[in-house]
Structures are given as C-alpha cells and as structure tokens.
Design an enzyme around this catalytic site. Structure first.
Site, PDB file in Angstrom:
ATOM      1  N   HIS A   1      13.959  54.089  -2.273  1.00  0.00           N
ATOM      2  CA  HIS A   1      13.750  55.269  -2.656  1.00  0.00           C
ATOM      3  C   HIS A   1      12.509  55.358  -3.331  1.00  0.00           C
ATOM      4  CE1 HIS A   1      14.250  59.917  -3.311  1.00  0.00           C
ATOM      5  NE2 HIS A   1      13.252  59.118  -3.313  1.00  0.00           N
TER       6      HIS A   1
ATOM      7  N   ARG B   1       3.232  55.827  -0.903  1.00  0.00           N
ATOM      8  CA  ARG B   1       1.759  56.962  -0.732  1.00  0.00           C
ATOM      9  C   ARG B   1       0.496  56.607   0.685  1.00  0.00           C
ATOM     10  NH1 ARG B   1       4.736  61.100  -3.218  1.00  0.00           N
ATOM     11  NH2 ARG B   1       3.950  61.129  -5.742  1.00  0.00           N
TER      12      ARG B   1
ATOM     13  N   HIS C   1      18.429  61.242  -4.923  1.00  0.00           N
ATOM     14  CA  HIS C   1      18.477  61.484  -6.854  1.00  0.00           C
ATOM     15  C   HIS C   1      19.457  62.884  -6.921  1.00  0.00           C
ATOM     16  CE1 HIS C   1      16.211  64.786  -4.530  1.00  0.00           C
ATOM     17  NE2 HIS C   1      15.119  63.450  -4.660  1.00  0.00           N
TER      18      HIS C   1
ATOM     19  N   HIS D   1       7.913  55.525  -3.358  1.00  0.00           N
ATOM     20  CA  HIS D   1       6.848  56.137  -2.285  1.00  0.00           C
ATOM     21  C   HIS D   1       5.422  55.416  -2.836  1.00  0.00           C
ATOM     22  CE1 HIS D   1       8.917  60.140  -2.505  1.00  0.00           C
ATOM     23  NE2 HIS D   1       9.385  59.957  -3.100  1.00  0.00           N
TER      24      HIS D   1
ATOM     25  N   GLY E   1       6.680  64.085 -10.584  1.00  0.00           N
ATOM     26  CA  GLY E   1       6.702  62.636  -9.661  1.00  0.00           C
ATOM     27  C   GLY E   1       6.655  61.413 -11.175  1.00  0.00           C
TER      28      GLY E   1
ATOM     29  N   ASP F   1      12.775  56.362  -7.261  1.00  0.00           N
ATOM     30  CA  ASP F   1      12.091  57.774  -7.250  1.00  0.00           C
ATOM     31  C   ASP F   1      10.742  58.271  -7.179  1.00  0.00           C
ATOM     32  OD1 ASP F   1      11.046  59.493  -5.548  1.00  0.00           O
ATOM     33  OD2 ASP F   1      12.135  61.596  -6.990  1.00  0.00           O
TER      34      ASP F   1
ATOM     35  N   ASP G   1      12.567  63.894   2.691  1.00  0.00           N
ATOM     36  CA  ASP G   1      11.971  63.421   0.926  1.00  0.00           C
ATOM     37  C   ASP G   1      10.961  64.440   0.383  1.00  0.00           C
ATOM     38  OD1 ASP G   1      13.288  62.414  -1.440  1.00  0.00           O
ATOM     39  OD2 ASP G   1      11.362  61.698  -2.107  1.00  0.00           O
TER      40      ASP G   1
ATOM     41  N   HIS H   1       0.726  59.294  -9.166  1.00  0.00           N
ATOM     42  CA  HIS H   1       0.050  60.654  -8.984  1.00  0.00           C
ATOM     43  C   HIS H   1      -1.459  59.888 -10.134  1.00  0.00           C
ATOM     44  CE1 HIS H   1       2.337  63.192  -7.543  1.00  0.00           C
ATOM     45  NE2 HIS H   1       4.233  63.086  -8.074  1.00  0.00           N
TER      46      HIS H   1
END
Length: 448
Positions: free
Chosen positions: A69, A73, A243, A71, A335, A316, A163, A320
């Site tokens: 899991h 982007r 999660h 991210h 996040g 997860d 997700d 950002h």
C-alpha cells in the site's frame, strides 16, 4: 577496500558479495554469499575468490520488505512524489517491492496507465514497482474499470483498489469480487461508509468532542468490512481490507476467518503506535484517513497483528507538498509518509514489546504482502537459490527521526522529532545494492 567503495563501479551489474555474520531473521548467525542476483550459499566460514566481503555482524537479515500500500503519485502529482523518488524512499526503508495505489492523474484504471507505471519503476531500478489497478473507472464508484485488461497487461495486475474512496455500492463490490476470481485477483477495500463520515475531521470520541471537531466513527469502517466479508464469502473470492484501524474491525476479521472467509487485512505502522491524543495541537502531520484512533484501538490492532488476525503491515505512504499540510486543520490533506520509518516503528511497537519476533516481521512485512499480491521473486525464503532481495537491519541504535532520514519528495512524517530504534544498513534489490552502509545510492549499484 571497503564495501562502500567496492560498489562504486559505475554500473548496476550485480557483483559477488559475501556478507559475514548476519542474524538470519534475528536468529542464527551465518554468512551469506550473493552472486548473479541470487543467494548462492548460506553457512559459516564461507569464502569466495573475488567476492567483496561485508561485515554485517549482529545485523538482522530479512527478506526484502514488500509494501502492499504505497502512493507514488506519478503520473499527475509529481509535486508530491515521483516513482523515482518514492522508490528511493522505499529502498531507504528496506523495501525491495512496493504496490502503487491507483489514485494518480489519470487514474490507473487502464492497461496503458499501469504499464506506464511499471516501466517507470523498472527505469528507476531501486525496487519492483507493482501497479494496483482501480476497481472503478476514475475511482468514481459507478462502473467497473478494465480489470481484465489490466490483469492481462504487461503489468499483470492482481490487486485492485479505489483506495481513498470506498467501493460503497454493494452491487459494484459484488461484481468486482466475482470478476477477479477468473485470474486470482483480490479487491483491496478502503472501508469507509461515506455517509457516516461526511465532514469528518478526526476519530469520533472524547478528544473530538473536547476539540469540537466532526468525528469519523469506528462503525463507518466496521460496517463496510462486515458487509464485504459476507460478500466475499457469498462469491467465494479474495478480499483484502486496507489500513484496518479499530478494535471492532479486528473482531470482524477474526470472526470472518473462523468462518474460513478468504479475507486478509493490513494495519499501518502509525495505527500501531499513534493515538488521537496527538490531534490536540492541531498539527496536520497527524491528519490521516482512517484517522488516528484511541489507545484501546491501538492495543487491539497490535494484538490482532500478533495473533495473526491481521496479516500484514502496510505503510499507506501518502506524500503531500508542504502547503497541503501547513494550513488549518480542516483544510489540510490526509496522509503521512511512512516508507523510511515503517520497520523502525514496527520494531518499537511490536518487537521491542515482545509481541513479534524478527521472523514474524519477515512474515508480515515481506512474505505475506508478496503472497497476497501474487508477486513472484519477493518474500521468498532465505535459502540458497532464492532471489537476493534482502534487507540488513541494525536493531541496536536509537535516535531522533528527522528530515535527513527522508528520501522522498515530501516530508509530512508524523515521526519527525521522535526517537525511533533501528536503522536499515543494506538493501539489495535482486542482488543489486540500493542502500550501502546506511546510505541510499544515487542509482542502484552506484555509490552516492
């Protein structure tokens, strides 16, 4: 010649490496000979002409970590992370494979997008980047995405998730579960009833009441999980719960497994360690979805991971840019970044407390994630002839986590300024060093 200089050979060709004194999954000490991308031999007193000898006495040897899991982007949100920068962050955390979530722009809901992500991961070379496909077109929850085409693509997608959004419509969820059975796929659900969490800002409980913030109730997660395990049982398909964060959710998964439902579940490092008490200062680094929960929930998910109800730890990792967090709480993005800190947090929450052994860590952070995602070449036993995707970890040091520990593009870590144990010393991806003596290389096999 030191081991660090020996890999500064200007290319990424796998050389022969002899690691002396590693603790195999934290247990017996042995030497490990690596050549041509594989483990050639494990034993004591090993030698090999021309091999670079690396002293890893006392370091824990784990199969390369696998994150189900992440991210990354890219494409579309490169200001937060790219596949290259996220791959370097993963290597720094001891990972050799990550599953990339589909909430990109465009959404990873077609064969073309997942193949692009796969190619970018291969070009970066730090880890295996395995794309996750969206369940529905544009993650809008209205109609199924091209699940079969993504499964048949060069990316060979086997995990599908919206997700960030719950597959809320039970008919869509049923159809998705039915569809992926044909190619042994799995639906990874973001369990959040959208109606029960409208305007939610944090966990619903005593702290939210005191702060006057709209609450995200545990039942919003638990009700979706309960529905979906029944659907998975009815269809006879694989379900994975992303999660998981509440005590009630642990009990539902425990009940479902007693009924032999084919369900697996993950917990994040931050839900193993942090609580909603941290929200009192309105520091948006602690804003996440699902939210940080009560101490009782933290203890319950730790117990669930320890007894096997929860199958894996997944980060997860959600980068950002600074401006998305440096604002009022209600406007801040959800996040946290977590690749670089994950195994250290697991050590603090689970190993140092006696709830898991290092052999258990190998299971929940490598073998089981690879199995659930049907990812070959990772999570393999530490035996001769297996791929040399390896992590050498020093469990002894304790130091303050800082931005110097972060290798991605964003710095929204909840652990900045917090003391964490451990350090990743070496990471090998298919026999190629990506981290050497605690330093992430500029390129795999090339000294920074």
């Amino acid at each position: 010649m030191s081991a660090s200089r020996s890999v500064a050979n200007g290319d990424s060709t796998a050389e022969t490496l002899l690691f002396r004194g590693a603790l195999i999954e934290g247990s017996n000490a042995a030497d490990v000979l690596v050549a041509d991308g594989s483990i050639v031999e494990i034993g004591t007193g090993l030698s090999r002409a021309g091999a670079t000898v690396v002293d890893v006495d006392g370091l824990v040897l784990l199969p390369g970590l696998v994150d189900l899991h992440t991210h990354l982007r890219e494409p579309g949100y490169e200001a937060s992370e790219t596949i290259l920068t996220g791959s370097r962050a993963a290597a720094a955390g001891g990972y050799t494979a990550v599953f990339a979530m589909p909430n990109t722009s465009p959404v990873a809901d077609t064969a073309g997008v997942v193949e692009q992500e796969l190619a970018l991961g291969e070009a970066a070379g730090f880890v295996t980047v395995q794309p996750i496909g969206a369940v529905t077109v544009g993650q809008k929850g209205e109609r199924l995405a091209e699940l079969g085409a993504m499964a048949d693509s060069r990316a060979q997608v086997r995990v599908f998730s919206d997700d960030g959004f719950c597959v809320w419509d039970p008919l869509i969820m049923r159809r998705a579960l039915e569809y992926v059975k044909a190619f042994d796929g799995v639906i990874a659900q973001h369990a959040q009833d959208p109606r029960l969490t409208e305007g939610a800002q944090m966990n619903e409980g005593a702290v939210s009441a005191e702060l006057g913030l709209a609450g995200w109730p545990a039942v919003a997660e638990e009700s979706i999980i309960a529905r979906d395990v029944l659907l998975a049982e009815h269809v006879g398909s694989r379900l994975h719960v992303c999660h998981l964060s509440t005590a009630g959710s642990v009990e539902i998964i425990r009940w479902a497994k007693r009924r032999s439902v084919d369900v697996t579940a993950e917990v994040t490092p931050h839900h193993l360690l942090l609580t909603d008490e941290l929200v009192r200062d309105y520091d948006a680094r602690f804003k996440v979805n699902p939210p940080l929960r009560r101490e009782e929930d933290v203890l319950a998910v730790r117990e669930g991971l320890a007894d096997g109800t929860i199958d894996i730890v997944a980060t997860d990792h959600a980068p950002h840019p600074a401006e998305a967090k440096a604002c009022e709480w209600h406007a801040a993005a959800n996040g946290m970044v977590g690749l670089e800190s994950a195994v250290r947090v697991v050590q603090q929450a689970m190993v140092d407390t006696g709830l898991l052994t290092w052999g258990d860590v190998a299971r929940v952070m490598s073998r089981e994630p690879a199995r659930i995602g049907r990812l070959g070449g990772h999570g393999t036993p530490l035996t001769e002839g297996q791929p040399a995707s390896l992590t050498f970890y020093d469990a002894a040091p304790v130091r303050t986590f800082s931005t110097a520990d972060l290798r991605g593009r964003s710095v929204n870590s909840p652990y900045l300024g917090r003391e964490l144990p451990g350090e990743v010393r070496w990471t090998l991806h298919a026999g190629i060093p990506t981290v050497v003596d605690g330093v992430v290389l500029d390129a795999p096999g090339v000294r920074a």
